[in-house]
Design an enzyme around this catalytic site. Structure first.
Site, PDB file in Angstrom:
ATOM      1  N   LYS A   1       0.836  -1.217   0.000  1.00 33.18           N
ATOM      2  CA  LYS A   1       0.000   0.000   0.000  1.00 33.18           C
ATOM      3  C   LYS A   1       0.865   1.260   0.000  1.00 33.18           C
ATOM      4  CE  LYS A   1      -1.868   1.648   3.995  1.00 33.18           C
ATOM      5  NZ  LYS A   1      -1.648   3.076   4.220  1.00 33.18           N
ATOM      6  N   ASN A   2       1.843   1.302   0.899  1.00 29.36           N
ATOM      7  CA  ASN A   2       2.591   2.557   1.075  1.00 29.36           C
ATOM      8  C   ASN A   2       3.578   2.848  -0.053  1.00 29.36           C
ATOM      9  OD1 ASN A   2       1.153   3.061   3.342  1.00 29.36           O
ATOM     10  ND2 ASN A   2       2.818   2.662   4.800  1.00 29.36           N
TER      11      ASN A   2
ATOM     12  N   ARG B   1      -3.997  10.458   4.727  1.00 26.50           N
ATOM     13  CA  ARG B   1      -2.944  11.452   4.802  1.00 26.50           C
ATOM     14  C   ARG B   1      -2.072  11.482   3.547  1.00 26.50           C
ATOM     15  NH1 ARG B   1       0.483  14.090   8.339  1.00 26.50           N
ATOM     16  NH2 ARG B   1       2.667  13.695   7.898  1.00 26.50           N
TER      17      ARG B   1
ATOM     18  N   CYS C   1      -4.795   8.131   9.733  1.00 27.85           N
ATOM     19  CA  CYS C   1      -4.882   7.460  11.030  1.00 27.85           C
ATOM     20  C   CYS C   1      -4.682   8.452  12.170  1.00 27.85           C
ATOM     21  CB  CYS C   1      -3.799   6.391  11.139  1.00 27.85           C
ATOM     22  SG  CYS C   1      -4.197   4.868  10.307  1.00 27.85           S
TER      23      CYS C   1
ATOM     24  N   ARG D   1       1.014  14.558  13.507  1.00 32.58           N
ATOM     25  CA  ARG D   1       1.373  14.317  12.111  1.00 32.58           C
ATOM     26  C   ARG D   1       1.289  15.560  11.214  1.00 32.58           C
ATOM     27  NH1 ARG D   1      -1.006   8.731  10.012  1.00 32.58           N
ATOM     28  NH2 ARG D   1       0.993   8.562   8.997  1.00 32.58           N
TER      29      ARG D   1
ATOM     30  N   ASP E   1       4.819   0.735  12.090  1.00 28.98           N
ATOM     31  CA  ASP E   1       3.570   0.111  11.631  1.00 28.98           C
ATOM     32  C   ASP E   1       3.413  -1.325  12.126  1.00 28.98           C
ATOM     33  OD1 ASP E   1       2.798   2.403  10.425  1.00 28.98           O
ATOM     34  OD2 ASP E   1       3.115   1.736   8.370  1.00 28.98           O
TER      35      ASP E   1
ATOM     36  N   ARG F   1      -8.442  -0.448   4.939  1.00 29.07           N
ATOM     37  CA  ARG F   1      -7.496   0.490   4.303  1.00 29.07           C
ATOM     38  C   ARG F   1      -6.170  -0.192   3.970  1.00 29.07           C
ATOM     39  NH1 ARG F   1      -6.103   5.048   7.877  1.00 29.07           N
ATOM     40  NH2 ARG F   1      -4.872   5.551   6.061  1.00 29.07           N
TER      41      ARG F   1
HETATM   42  C1  UD1 Z   1       4.430   6.888   6.504  1.00 25.90           C
HETATM   43  C2  UD1 Z   1       3.521   5.681   6.363  1.00 25.90           C
HETATM   44  C3  UD1 Z   1       3.040   5.226   7.722  1.00 25.90           C
HETATM   45  C4  UD1 Z   1       4.228   4.997   8.650  1.00 25.90           C
HETATM   46  C5  UD1 Z   1       5.165   6.193   8.683  1.00 25.90           C
HETATM   47  C6  UD1 Z   1       6.458   5.933   9.442  1.00 25.90           C
HETATM   48  C7  UD1 Z   1       2.499   6.022   4.198  1.00 25.90           C
HETATM   49  C8  UD1 Z   1       1.269   6.347   3.432  1.00 25.90           C
HETATM   50  N1  UD1 Z   1       2.385   6.051   5.526  1.00 25.90           N
HETATM   51  O1  UD1 Z   1       3.642   7.918   7.086  1.00 25.90           O
HETATM   52  O2  UD1 Z   1       2.308   4.021   7.548  1.00 25.90           O
HETATM   53  O3  UD1 Z   1       3.747   4.745   9.953  1.00 25.90           O
HETATM   54  O4  UD1 Z   1       5.534   6.560   7.340  1.00 25.90           O
HETATM   55  O5  UD1 Z   1       7.118   4.843   8.910  1.00 25.90           O
HETATM   56  O6  UD1 Z   1       3.533   5.698   3.641  1.00 25.90           O
HETATM   57  N2  UD1 Z   1       6.603  14.634  10.630  1.00 25.90           N
HETATM   58  C9  UD1 Z   1       6.665  15.981  10.909  1.00 25.90           C
HETATM   59  N3  UD1 Z   1       6.488  16.855   9.873  1.00 25.90           N
HETATM   60  C10 UD1 Z   1       6.249  16.437   8.593  1.00 25.90           C
HETATM   61  C11 UD1 Z   1       6.207  15.074   8.325  1.00 25.90           C
HETATM   62  C12 UD1 Z   1       6.386  14.189   9.367  1.00 25.90           C
HETATM   63  O7  UD1 Z   1       6.873  16.382  12.054  1.00 25.90           O
HETATM   64  O8  UD1 Z   1       6.113  17.301   7.700  1.00 25.90           O
HETATM   65  C13 UD1 Z   1       6.785  13.676  11.741  1.00 25.90           C
HETATM   66  C14 UD1 Z   1       5.553  12.813  11.985  1.00 25.90           C
HETATM   67  O9  UD1 Z   1       4.609  13.456  12.815  1.00 25.90           O
HETATM   68  C15 UD1 Z   1       6.162  11.597  12.627  1.00 25.90           C
HETATM   69  C16 UD1 Z   1       7.528  11.468  11.903  1.00 25.90           C
HETATM   70  O10 UD1 Z   1       7.798  12.751  11.357  1.00 25.90           O
HETATM   71  O11 UD1 Z   1       6.408  11.825  13.993  1.00 25.90           O
HETATM   72  C17 UD1 Z   1       7.559  10.442  10.800  1.00 25.90           C
HETATM   73  O12 UD1 Z   1       6.465  10.653   9.948  1.00 25.90           O
HETATM   74  P1  UD1 Z   1       6.506  10.264   8.399  1.00 25.90           P
HETATM   75  O13 UD1 Z   1       7.668   9.365   8.150  1.00 25.90           O
HETATM   76  O14 UD1 Z   1       6.371  11.485   7.577  1.00 25.90           O
HETATM   77  O15 UD1 Z   1       5.173   9.420   8.266  1.00 25.90           O
HETATM   78  P2  UD1 Z   1       4.143   9.419   7.066  1.00 25.90           P
HETATM   79  O16 UD1 Z   1       4.842   9.661   5.768  1.00 25.90           O
HETATM   80  O17 UD1 Z   1       2.977  10.242   7.430  1.00 25.90           O
END
Ligand code: UD1
Length: 422
Positions: free
Chosen positions: A22-23, A94, A118, A123, A306, A398
């Site tokens: 999925k991701n 997201r 989620c 986030r 995850d 999902r």
């Molecule tokens: C992706 C995955 C999710 C997984 C996560 C971490 C997808 C669709 N989702 O989510 O399943 O749990 O990676 O492996 O691929 N952060 C900030 N600012 C930002 C972006 C992120 O502070 O602009 C923080 C987040 O709140 C979190 C950390 O960085 O604490 C990591 O988040 P991130 O790796 O971006 O997760 P996602 O891409 O949302």
């Protein structure tokens, strides 16, 4: 709303084939917008998030054909007619923020409603936005929308303040058509990001350092549509291994890349489970003496956040003390209260969970609060004494394709029923 009923206590045995990731599929589908013409994607799982993403790219003007039986998706992005994604399409997922990169690259503008997804913490998307500003976009937040504009993205150096899968993927998609070179530092090294980069490279993008902390993108003028097969889902793979382990059965997962789940396999082995791997499979079996373990979730190649929730479900039945430290998301313990209702012994201290293994879990009515918390409840229910009723299962729709079919084939007693008030 549908519910799952699971009669626990049956050992799972046999093979479970793993679907496409999925991701990886989500950004790859969206990255198809970068190439005018027909892209053909294979190994696309039939999931709610995929269907939402298809709706998003159709809204933007792409024509799609999804064959959910063959898991193929054809995307014709010859003409984009729109650069705005409204709240209704974004609220459950997201990953919708991924449209920013391709839209800024190809259309020079993007209006995206601030994303949902989620409920596992704040986030924010600040790193995505700061990165696009570095590449020459102006960003405004207006009535819940991110409004981004550019006269043309230009290469630059951007050091990500935190490792982010989403920001790394989004900025790569923006930089491939930017003028000049972009250097991204402190990049996510998740296999999903690597898969996206390999797809873009096949389309004609020039990207160095894929799978490392430093990615260099040499902007090109245009990309061409290609055929591409998405990598297997390492989180689905891990979830079924954990399901096999909690029932003390013998489960082989196939169509996977074992090195993608190395941190999980090493932990299961350390806990005493029998682990075997081959070229594209891995198996788990019961061990003679199981012991508790310590896990800290970390960016790849560390233990994936995850898999934290389903791993905690397993730990509730592993003798001794187990500890999980969640370092990625601040609110990712919503499954704990539900596991405790099933007889688990878990204490939370800040970002740590201390899990004292119990002899047996017992069935109880429980509720999913997010996708992976839902996976934890399914894993727990498979081992619990009695019949567990799980509500709000739209969360697991999902991320888990053909869940009932796959678990039933491995000997689980699980049904999906209409009903449930909540
Ligand atoms: C992706 C995955 C999710 C997984 C996560 C971490 C997808 C669709 N989702 O989510 O399943 O749990 O990676 O492996 O691929 N952060 C900030 N600012 C930002 C972006 C992120 O502070 O602009 C923080 C987040 O709140 C979190 C950390 O960085 O604490 C990591 O988040 P991130 O790796 O971006 O997760 P996602 O891409 O949302």
């Amino acid at each position: 709303m549908d519910i799952y009923r699971i009669k626990g206590g049956k050992k799972l045995n046999g093979e479970i084939p793993i679907s496409g990731a999925k991701n990886a599929a989500l950004p790859i589908i969206i990255a198809s917008l970068l190439a005018p013409g027909k892209t053909k994607l294979k190994n696309i799982p039939d999931l709610q998030d995929i269907r939402t993403t298809i709706k998003i790219i159709e809204y933007l003007g792409a024509k799609t054909e999804f064959d959910s039986e063959k898991n193929t998706l054809t995307i014709d992005a010859a003409k984009l007619t729109n650069a705005e994604v409204p709240y209704d399409l974004v609220k459950t997922m997201r990953a919708s923020v991924y449209v920013m990169g391709p839209l800024l690259g190809r259309c020079k503008e993007a209006d995206v409603s601030l994303p949902g997804g989620c409920a596992i913490g704040a986030r924010p998307v600040d790193i995505h936005l700061a990165g696009f500003e570095k590449l020459g976009a102006s960003i405004n937040l207006d009535h819940g929308y991110i409004k981004a504009r550019t006269a043309g993205l230009k290469g630059n150096i951007f050091v990500m303040p935190k490792v982010s899968v989403g920001a790394t993927a989004n900025l790569i998609m923006g930089a491939v058509l930017a003028k000049g070179d972009t250097i991204l530092e402190n990049c996510a090294m998740e296999p999903d990001v690597v898969d996206l980069a390999e797809f873009l490279i096949k389309m004609g993008a020039k990207i160095d350092g894929v799978g490392t902390e430093r990615i260099v993108i040499h902007g090109v003028k245009s990309l061409k549509p290609v055929e591409y097969s998405v990598m297997p889902d390492r989180i689905e793979a891990g979830t079924y291994l954990l399901a096999g382990a909690i029932t003390r059965g013998n489960i082989k997962i196939t169509n996977i890349v074992p090195r993608h789940i190395e941190s999980l396999l090493a932990k299961l082995e350390e806990m005493g489970f029998g682990i075997k791997t081959g070229k594209n499979w891995a198996s788990v079996s019961d061990g003679k003496k199981l012991t508790g373990a310590l896990i800290e979730t970390l960016p790849h190649p560390g233990f994936p956040t995850d898999l934290q929730a389903p791993m905690m479900a397993l730990m509730t039945t592993v003798p001794g003390i187990n500890v999980i430290i969640e370092t990625i998301f601040e609110n990712r313990f919503t499954h704990v209260a539900e596991l405790v209702r099933m007889g688990a012994n878990i204490t939370i201290e800040g970002r740590s969970a201390i899990i004292q293994g119990v002899q047996t879990l017992s069935a109880a009515p429980v509720m999913m609060s997010d996708l992976r918390a839902g996976a934890a409840l399914i894993v727990a229910a498979l081992a619990a004494k009695g019949e567990t009723e799980i509500r709000r299962i739209y969360h697991s729709d999902r991320g888990y394709e053909k869940l009932v079919q796959k678990l039933t084939a491995a000997g689980a007693v699980i049904t999906r029923e209409k009903g449930g008030n909540l």
